[in-house]
Every structure is written in structure tokens, then in C-alpha cells.
Design a protein around this motif. Structure first.
Motif, short mmCIF file in Angstrom:
data_model
loop_
_atom_site.label_atom_id
_atom_site.label_comp_id
_atom_site.label_asym_id
_atom_site.label_seq_id
_atom_site.Cartn_x
_atom_site.Cartn_y
_atom_site.Cartn_z
N GLY A 30 -19.87 23.08 28.11
CA GLY A 30 -20.24 24.41 27.64
C GLY A 30 -19.29 24.92 26.57
N VAL A 31 -19.61 26.06 26.01
CA VAL A 31 -18.84 26.60 24.89
C VAL A 31 -17.41 26.94 25.32
N ASP A 32 -17.19 27.19 26.61
CA ASP A 32 -15.87 27.53 27.12
C ASP A 32 -14.87 26.40 26.97
N SER A 33 -15.35 25.16 26.97
CA SER A 33 -14.44 24.02 26.89
C SER A 33 -14.18 23.59 25.45
N LEU A 34 -14.78 24.27 24.47
CA LEU A 34 -14.57 23.91 23.07
C LEU A 34 -13.24 24.45 22.57
N MET A 35 -12.59 23.65 21.71
CA MET A 35 -11.26 23.99 21.23
C MET A 35 -11.29 24.56 19.83
N ARG A 36 -10.23 25.28 19.51
CA ARG A 36 -9.98 25.70 18.13
C ARG A 36 -9.05 24.66 17.54
N ILE A 37 -9.50 23.98 16.50
CA ILE A 37 -8.78 22.83 15.96
C ILE A 37 -8.34 23.09 14.52
N THR A 38 -7.03 22.95 14.28
CA THR A 38 -6.49 23.15 12.93
C THR A 38 -6.57 21.84 12.14
N PRO A 39 -6.51 21.89 10.79
CA PRO A 39 -6.52 20.66 10.00
C PRO A 39 -5.44 19.67 10.40
N SER A 40 -4.26 20.15 10.80
CA SER A 40 -3.17 19.22 11.17
C SER A 40 -3.46 18.51 12.49
N VAL A 41 -4.18 19.15 13.38
CA VAL A 41 -4.58 18.50 14.64
C VAL A 41 -5.71 17.51 14.36
N LEU A 42 -6.65 17.93 13.53
CA LEU A 42 -7.76 17.06 13.13
C LEU A 42 -7.25 15.75 12.53
N LYS A 43 -6.23 15.87 11.70
CA LYS A 43 -5.64 14.75 10.96
C LYS A 43 -5.13 13.62 11.86
N VAL A 44 -4.71 13.96 13.07
CA VAL A 44 -4.18 12.97 14.01
C VAL A 44 -5.27 11.98 14.45
N HIS A 45 -6.50 12.47 14.47
CA HIS A 45 -7.63 11.66 14.97
C HIS A 45 -8.32 10.93 13.81
N ASN A 46 -7.59 9.97 13.25
CA ASN A 46 -8.09 9.32 12.02
C ASN A 46 -8.20 7.80 12.15
N THR A 47 -8.33 7.31 13.39
CA THR A 47 -8.43 5.86 13.58
C THR A 47 -9.79 5.47 14.14
N ARG A 48 -10.10 4.18 14.02
CA ARG A 48 -11.35 3.61 14.52
C ARG A 48 -11.53 3.88 16.02
N GLU A 49 -10.42 3.94 16.75
CA GLU A 49 -10.45 4.14 18.20
C GLU A 49 -10.48 5.61 18.58
#
Ligand code: HEM
Length: 86
Positions: free
Chosen positions: A1-20
């Protein structure tokens, strides 16, 4: 649900940049695209170009007619927000 959605900054997004562990933002929404990578009709390599960053522009350039909202609804992890000012 919408309650479990996060607020994500560009620097946090950047960490998730691999195939895995690949996240990307489209139109203000952040999606975990990891599971979709091998299913992308345009290929994994193209999709990995936007891993860890905002893919809105590249997406609009390649296929503005595709409904990412609908296709990846279950992969949505949150909303892209600005870095907190200090
Ligand atoms: C093709 C989905 C992101 C590049 C496609 C098609 C779909 C799709 C459904 C087939 C479209 C059609 O035949 O009309 C998605 C989704 C994305 C995404 C859900 C986001 C998670 C991207 C990005 C790029 C890209 C960021 C570029 C960096 C392409 C290309 C094709 C394609 C070049 C054409 C492949 C071909 O017809 O040979 N994508 N796409 N896509 N996509 Fe994506």
C-alpha cells in the motif's frame, strides 16, 4: 500500500545502479527494475543506462507511448524527492 512507499533522494537512488539491484525513476516515481531487466523488449543494456538515476527523459525519447505506471506498478518503491537542504 501507499503507506509502505518511501521518499527517495537522488543520492539514495544512485546506490541502486547494478544488475542485481537496479532502481530507476520515471515521472517522479521510483521503481525497482531488477526483475524487469531481462524482459525489456529494448534489451537489458538499454535499460541499465538509467539504473540509479532519473530515466524520465530517455524513456520519453524512446517510447513515450509505453505506460510504465501500469507495467511496473508492483515494482514501485517510492517517490523521487529533492535532497534535504542543509
Ligand atoms: C522497447 C518498456 C525503459 C529503450 C520497449 C518496449 C516496451 C518497453 C514495452 C516495446 C515497445 C514497442 O514495441 O512499442 C520499457 C519500460 C521501461 C523502459 C517499462 C522502464 C522501466 C527504457 C529506457 C530506454 C529504453 C530507459 C533507453 C535508454 C528501448 C528501446 C526499445 C524499447 C530502444 C525499442 C526496441 C526495438 O523495438 O528494437 N521498452 N522500456 N527503454 N525500449 Fe524500453
Amino acid at each position: 500500500g501507499v503507506d509502505s512507499l518511501m521518499r527517495i533522494t537522488p543520492s539514495v537512488l544512485k546506490v541502486h545502479n547494478t544488475r542485481e539491484d537496479a532502481w530507476s525513476a520515471f515521472n517522479g516515481k521510483v521503481y525497482n527494475i531488477t526483475a524487469y531487466l531481462s524482459f525489456h523488449p529494448g534489451g537489458e543494456k538499454e535499460l541499465m543506462r538509467v539504473a540509479g538515476r532519473d530515466g524520465t527523459k530517455l524513456f520519453a525519447l524512446t517510447h513515450a507511448w509505453v505506460n510504465v505506471d501500469f507495467m511496473l506498478d508492483s515494482c514501485m518503491v517510492g517517490f523521487l524527492v529533492s535532497e534535504p537542504s542543509s
